[in-house]
Design a protein around this motif. Structure first.
Motif, PDB file in Angstrom:
ATOM      1  N   SER A 205       0.794  -1.235   0.000  1.00  0.00           N
ATOM      2  CA  SER A 205       0.000   0.000   0.000  1.00  0.00           C
ATOM      3  C   SER A 205       0.827   1.287   0.000  1.00  0.00           C
ATOM      4  O   SER A 205       0.307   2.340  -0.344  1.00  0.00           O
ATOM      5  CB  SER A 205      -0.966   0.000   1.165  1.00  0.00           C
ATOM      6  OG  SER A 205      -0.262  -0.231   2.335  1.00  0.00           O
ATOM      7  N   ASN A 319       2.628  -7.924  -8.368  1.00  0.00           N
ATOM      8  CA  ASN A 319       1.183  -7.715  -8.209  1.00  0.00           C
ATOM      9  C   ASN A 319       0.877  -6.301  -7.725  1.00  0.00           C
ATOM     10  O   ASN A 319      -0.219  -5.785  -7.939  1.00  0.00           O
ATOM     11  CB  ASN A 319       0.503  -8.830  -7.385  1.00  0.00           C
ATOM     12  CG  ASN A 319       0.975  -8.915  -5.954  1.00  0.00           C
ATOM     13  OD1 ASN A 319       1.251  -7.912  -5.325  1.00  0.00           O
ATOM     14  ND2 ASN A 319       1.059 -10.137  -5.428  1.00  0.00           N
ATOM     15  N   ARG A 341     -12.308  -0.266   1.612  1.00  0.00           N
ATOM     16  CA  ARG A 341     -11.320  -0.591   2.648  1.00  0.00           C
ATOM     17  C   ARG A 341     -11.739   0.008   3.987  1.00  0.00           C
ATOM     18  O   ARG A 341     -11.651  -0.652   5.023  1.00  0.00           O
ATOM     19  CB  ARG A 341      -9.947  -0.034   2.268  1.00  0.00           C
ATOM     20  CG  ARG A 341      -9.173  -0.905   1.325  1.00  0.00           C
ATOM     21  CD  ARG A 341      -7.757  -0.395   1.260  1.00  0.00           C
ATOM     22  NE  ARG A 341      -6.956  -1.193   0.355  1.00  0.00           N
ATOM     23  CZ  ARG A 341      -5.645  -1.355   0.480  1.00  0.00           C
ATOM     24  NH1 ARG A 341      -4.997  -0.775   1.451  1.00  0.00           N
ATOM     25  NH2 ARG A 341      -4.969  -2.080  -0.360  1.00  0.00           N
ATOM     26  N   HIS A 496      -2.568 -19.895  -5.089  1.00  0.00           N
ATOM     27  CA  HIS A 496      -2.662 -19.197  -3.803  1.00  0.00           C
ATOM     28  C   HIS A 496      -4.039 -18.568  -3.619  1.00  0.00           C
ATOM     29  O   HIS A 496      -4.451 -17.698  -4.384  1.00  0.00           O
ATOM     30  CB  HIS A 496      -1.558 -18.122  -3.759  1.00  0.00           C
ATOM     31  CG  HIS A 496      -1.611 -17.256  -2.541  1.00  0.00           C
ATOM     32  ND1 HIS A 496      -1.866 -17.763  -1.276  1.00  0.00           N
ATOM     33  CD2 HIS A 496      -1.446 -15.919  -2.378  1.00  0.00           C
ATOM     34  CE1 HIS A 496      -1.850 -16.773  -0.401  1.00  0.00           C
ATOM     35  NE2 HIS A 496      -1.608 -15.644  -1.048  1.00  0.00           N
TER      36      HIS A 496
HETATM   37  P1  UTP Z   1      -1.589  -6.118   2.414  1.00  0.00           P
HETATM   38  O1  UTP Z   1      -2.718  -7.058   2.549  1.00  0.00           O
HETATM   39  O2  UTP Z   1      -0.911  -5.635   3.617  1.00  0.00           O
HETATM   40  O3  UTP Z   1      -2.127  -4.929   1.531  1.00  0.00           O
HETATM   41  O4  UTP Z   1      -0.533  -6.772   1.447  1.00  0.00           O
HETATM   42  P2  UTP Z   1      -1.761  -3.425   1.544  1.00  0.00           P
HETATM   43  O5  UTP Z   1      -2.381  -2.876   0.304  1.00  0.00           O
HETATM   44  O6  UTP Z   1      -0.306  -3.235   1.714  1.00  0.00           O
HETATM   45  O7  UTP Z   1      -2.555  -2.869   2.775  1.00  0.00           O
HETATM   46  P3  UTP Z   1      -2.078  -2.434   4.253  1.00  0.00           P
HETATM   47  O8  UTP Z   1      -0.593  -2.581   4.329  1.00  0.00           O
HETATM   48  O9  UTP Z   1      -2.818  -3.409   5.126  1.00  0.00           O
HETATM   49  O10 UTP Z   1      -2.591  -1.050   4.339  1.00  0.00           O
HETATM   50  C1  UTP Z   1       0.630  -6.083   1.068  1.00  0.00           C
HETATM   51  C2  UTP Z   1       1.134  -6.624  -0.210  1.00  0.00           C
HETATM   52  O11 UTP Z   1       1.530  -7.966  -0.025  1.00  0.00           O
HETATM   53  C3  UTP Z   1       1.327  -8.699  -1.188  1.00  0.00           C
HETATM   54  C4  UTP Z   1       0.694  -7.765  -2.198  1.00  0.00           C
HETATM   55  O12 UTP Z   1       1.712  -7.253  -3.010  1.00  0.00           O
HETATM   56  C5  UTP Z   1       0.124  -6.668  -1.341  1.00  0.00           C
HETATM   57  O13 UTP Z   1       0.043  -5.450  -2.050  1.00  0.00           O
HETATM   58  N1  UTP Z   1       0.437  -9.839  -0.887  1.00  0.00           N
HETATM   59  C6  UTP Z   1      -0.372  -9.830   0.184  1.00  0.00           C
HETATM   60  C7  UTP Z   1       0.485 -10.912  -1.723  1.00  0.00           C
HETATM   61  O14 UTP Z   1       1.228 -10.914  -2.715  1.00  0.00           O
HETATM   62  N2  UTP Z   1      -0.311 -11.987  -1.436  1.00  0.00           N
HETATM   63  C8  UTP Z   1      -1.153 -11.997  -0.368  1.00  0.00           C
HETATM   64  O15 UTP Z   1      -1.876 -12.998  -0.156  1.00  0.00           O
HETATM   65  C9  UTP Z   1      -1.179 -10.892   0.460  1.00  0.00           C
END
Ligand code: UTP
Length: 795
Positions: A205, A319, A341, A496
């Motif tokens: 994020s 991703n 969100r 996944h």
């Molecule tokens: P987050 O779920 O933390 O999303 O996953 P976010 O957008 O960073 O939200 P915050 O930090 O909770 O605000 C972070 C990153 O981890 C990877 C993705 O790249 C995601 O953007 N991710 C997460 C995966 O690749 N697979 C997953 O199952 C979860």
């Protein structure tokens, strides 16, 4: 008044960035700037700036080196005013000179040596001056109160504007982004010293355009170049002993670890050590090796940021690019994602506070929004498959065997023909998922449509339809996504399930909140601004989740109903394979199994006597009508205390369902309602009688029986033989059989436009002593667990 860089003109007055306060008008602004706080912070800032310019960052000395020894060494460049040592490990220090010329002199000297060790001397990190009041920017707390948010939202004139406002309020500020950039830079500088060629890459994020003030900083440490460097160095060392390449390997940490063969745990420990010992401002370093992707967590004191570092996690970086692309494809994506969100956070269905947990993670939630935008008509976003076809040759990308190709720029993608406004799309999102069969389907952003769960049930052909790369299928022939109550496939890593952590309970909450939101969005209160000053639009939608047993009104008008959810993950492999070839009819096939399992529970485990089995019929209404005419056979129920295996029509009839098409009419001559593609009934019902209190005191009896048996301890409903023995015990020790309880169970299967489940409705048909409530209460927790246990064993 002179323009001041600290002062920003905002819609309602001014904002002092230094003091982080809003000032309503010019008169107050003048007073503020002459005020004590502002003046104090200005002085402090000047002092800090001078300190930063006059100091150097020093590392590489022996752990027992004293501050006076360091001061003594650095005196040669000019008077030293202070030496601040890293409190935790004494492994780095900030040496402050009285004059900036001394700093320059120290920095320009090529080599520093103390006690025989080479010192590293670098310019001190320049930090943006932040408000001194620590804790004010606690990232765990929202940076805007709900009242303030509601106020801001009510000032707008439409839901569309409210959703735009959500982005404005929550998106990362320039300072937030700057702080993140600084931390990335600092880590890059430190890590590269120990791991030549490595790269720190942010993802998640902080960079995916959906970040908010409180989000953590997700980082990948890419060690590919470092591995190559280590290889080259080792080879050159073999040919010329002690000769190092670029002089870098001499005191490199790389001499202690082989990156090609090191385990993730070893690598994590290495990172943790560098963070702990050599990275200024970093504290609370913790490795989490048990996570799906092992991670090092840390915090940065001054920047007030939390970070996570994973190793070589290139798929996450990719991703993240995909999310960025989607965000750039249509201006409605960001307002929708930000609103959803925040809604999900308020309702406690997403955003696991400390990483792991049973809630949706924000990535999964964002994918749900994107998926909805792919499926809406006309689509707002193309599927990943379509995006792949829009990419050019240079944009082709395969990572770990997964095809991650998509265009790098939004310009390559034709604009959407969808003209729905944000208000409509949000409503559509809630409507779509309030009717969604999560357990019985798989969300695929790759395909841009729902895939049947049956594609994922069989042992080794589950990826054939969905995996893009034959390499992938070859590499991972037996890996399938972990199925659960909610199944959202990663768009690239096709084995996944990004919602694989959700539990039945979180799924239930998720569904409830989708339904509530959908209901609210249908109201005028959502769609129109209130002319009477009442809350409207997003305000009510974003109200926090209130505690209570899933809606206190449930308790008042609770229908005696028990549901057995479809859970692909607990089914036996052979039954999964059977279901996988059933296509859409899998639900009835599963339901049939649930029905025969229910009979085992009532008949064999709880020793209820079947009164008379009422035949499978068209639907529940007609089934209920049948009961009125039924005559319940009480004699049969009395027989049960003899512990004889009972042969009766009640058990046999559902098995007749297996007869398939030929059983398509009931004894009463009614036609059964059939699913279009399956010759199975949708409803079934039974009448049962019980004369012993088999629901009472079971826990205690189970404990006693477990002590004298070889069985390992199991929770209630976790083992059929123990449960049968508990019932037996109760019956044998019931010296005074009470009046009977007779009840009817109607079972129906649901799915397709709601969650796949079997719904069992109970009704007391004869209960003179009023035992039914107690019995039902027991069944409510016992029955689903017991059925699951039996289904897991069922061949
Ligand atoms: P987050 O779920 O933390 O999303 O996953 P976010 O957008 O960073 O939200 P915050 O930090 O909770 O605000 C972070 C990153 O981890 C990877 C993705 O790249 C995601 O953007 N991710 C997460 C995966 O690749 N697979 C997953 O199952 C979860």
């Amino acid at each position: 008044m002179q323009p001041d860089p600290d002062i920003q003109t905002v819609s309602k007055g001014y904002n002092c960035k230094l003091c982080d306060v809003k000032i309503p008008n010019e008169a107050s602004l003048e007073a503020h700037m002459k005020g004590k706080k502002h003046q104090h912070l200005c002085r402090l800032r000047t002092k800090r700036k001078a300190q930063e310019e006059n100091s150097v960052y020093v590392s590489g000395f022996k752990p027992d080196t004293s501050t006076s020894k360091l001061a003594e060494y650095f005196q040669q460049f000019g008077p030293v005013s202070e030496v601040i040592m890293d409190k935790e490990r004494s492994l780095y220090a900030i040496v402050e000179f009285a004059e900036s010329v001394s700093t320059e002199a120290a920095l320009t000297q090529l080599q520093h040596r103390l006690d025989g060790l080479k010192l590293r001397v670098k310019p001190r990190e320049r930090k943006e001056f932040k408000l001194a009041s620590k804790g004010k920017h606690d990232r765990t707390k929202p940076h805007i109160s709900l009242e303030k948010l509601n106020h801001e939202l009510c000032l707008t004139s439409s839901v569309n504007e409210q959703m735009q406002k959500m982005v404005e309020i929550f998106q990362l500020s320039e300072n937030d982004s700057k702080a993140r950039e600084l931390l990335v830079q600092l880590l890059q500088e430190v890590f590269i010293e120990f791991l030549p060629g490595c790269q720190i890459v942010p993802f998640g994020s902080s960079v995916n355009t959906f970040g908010s003030h409180s989000c953590d900083l997700d980082l990948v440490l890419d060690l590919e170049n470092t591995k190559a460097f280590q290889n080259r160095t080792r080879k050159s060392e073999e040919t010329a002993e002690n000769q190092s390449e670029d002089g870098q390997s001499e005191d490199s940490i790389l001499s202690d670890i082989d990156l090609a063969t090191a385990s993730p745990a070893e690598l994590l420990e290495l990172l943790a050590a560098i963070l702990r010992k050599c990275t200024p401002g970093v504290h609370k370093v913790q490795t989490v090796s048990s996570a799906r992707l092992p991670v090092v967590k840390f915090s940065h004191r001054q920047l007030n940021l939390q970070g996570d570092i994973t190793i070589n996690n290139r798929l996450a970086v990719r991703n993240t690019r995909f999310l960025q692309l989607c965000s750039g494809l249509d201006s409605r994506v960001r307002p929708l994602v930000y609103t959803v969100r925040f809604w999900a956070k308020q309702k406690q269905i997403a955003g696991n506070p400390s990483g792991g947990g049973p809630l949706l993670n924000n990535y999964a939630l964002t994918l749900l929004v994107l998926f909805y935008l792919q499926t809406v008509s006309p689509p707002v976003l193309p599927s990943v498959e379509q995006l792949k076809n829009m990419a050019c040759e240079e944009e082709e990308c395969v990572l770990d065997g997964w095809d991650c190709t998509f265009p790098s720029q939004p310009i390559s993608v034709p604009p959407s023909k969808n003209t729905d406004d944000l208000c409509t799309l949000l409503f559509g999102f809630f409507t779509y998922f309030s009717k969604f069969d999560f357990p019985g389907s798989v969300v695929s952003l790759r395909a841009g449509r729902v895939l049947p769960i049956t594609d994922f049930l069989s042992r080794d052909d589950e990826l054939s339809d969905t995996a893009e790369s034959s390499d992938t299928t070859r590499q991972n022939p037996t890996i399938r996504p972990k199925l659960g109550p909610v199944n959202i496939l990663d768009p690239f890593e096709l084995h996944h399930n990004v919602a694989g952590n959700l539990t039945e309970r979180t799924h239930k909450n998720l569904r409830r909140e989708f339904c509530e939101a959908e209901k609210y969005c249908r109201s005028l209160q959502y769609q129109h601004k209130s002319s009477k000053g009442k809350s409207w639009g997003l305000v009510k939608l974003l109200a926090p989740h209130t505690e209570g047993p899933s809606g206190s009104h449930d308790a008042i008008e609770k229908v005696p109903e028990i549901t057995v959810p479809f859970r692909a993950d607990i089914l036996s492999p052979s039954f999964r394979t059977e279901l996988s070839s059933a296509g859409e009819a899998f639900r009835v096939l599963w339901f049939k199994k649930v029905c025969s399992t229910l009979e085992v529970v009532f008949n064999d485990i709880l020793k209820c006597a079947p009164s008379e089995h009422v035949e499978i019929s068209q639907d529940q209404t007609s089934a209920k009508e049948d009961t009125k005419d039924e005559e319940v056979n009480n004699n049969q129920s009395l027989d049960i205390s003899c512990h004889q295996p009972i042969a009766h029509s009640g058990i046999k009839r559902p098995l007749a369902m297996e007869e398939g098409p030929s059983s398509s009419s009931s004894p009463q001559g009614k036609r059964m309602r059939l699913e279009p593609s399956a010759d199975y009934p949708e409803v079934a019902h039974w009448n049962w009688t019980q004369i012993h209190p088999v629901w009472a005191g079971r826990r205690k009896i189970r404990r006693v029986l477990l002590k004298t048996s070889d069985e390992t301890s199991k929770p209630e409903g976790g083992c059929s033989s123990i449960e049968s023995r508990v019932t037996q015990y109760i019956i044998e020790n019931d010296s005074n059989p009470k009046e009977k309880v007779q009840f009817r169970v109607d079972a129906a299967v649901r799915g397709s436009d709601e969650c796949t489940k079997a719904v069992l409705t109970f009704k007391a048909t004869d209960d003179p002593a009023g035992h039914f409530q107690d019995f039902f209460h027991f069944l409510d927790s016992f029955l689903p667990k017991m059925v699951e246990t039996l289904l897991a064993k069922s061949e």
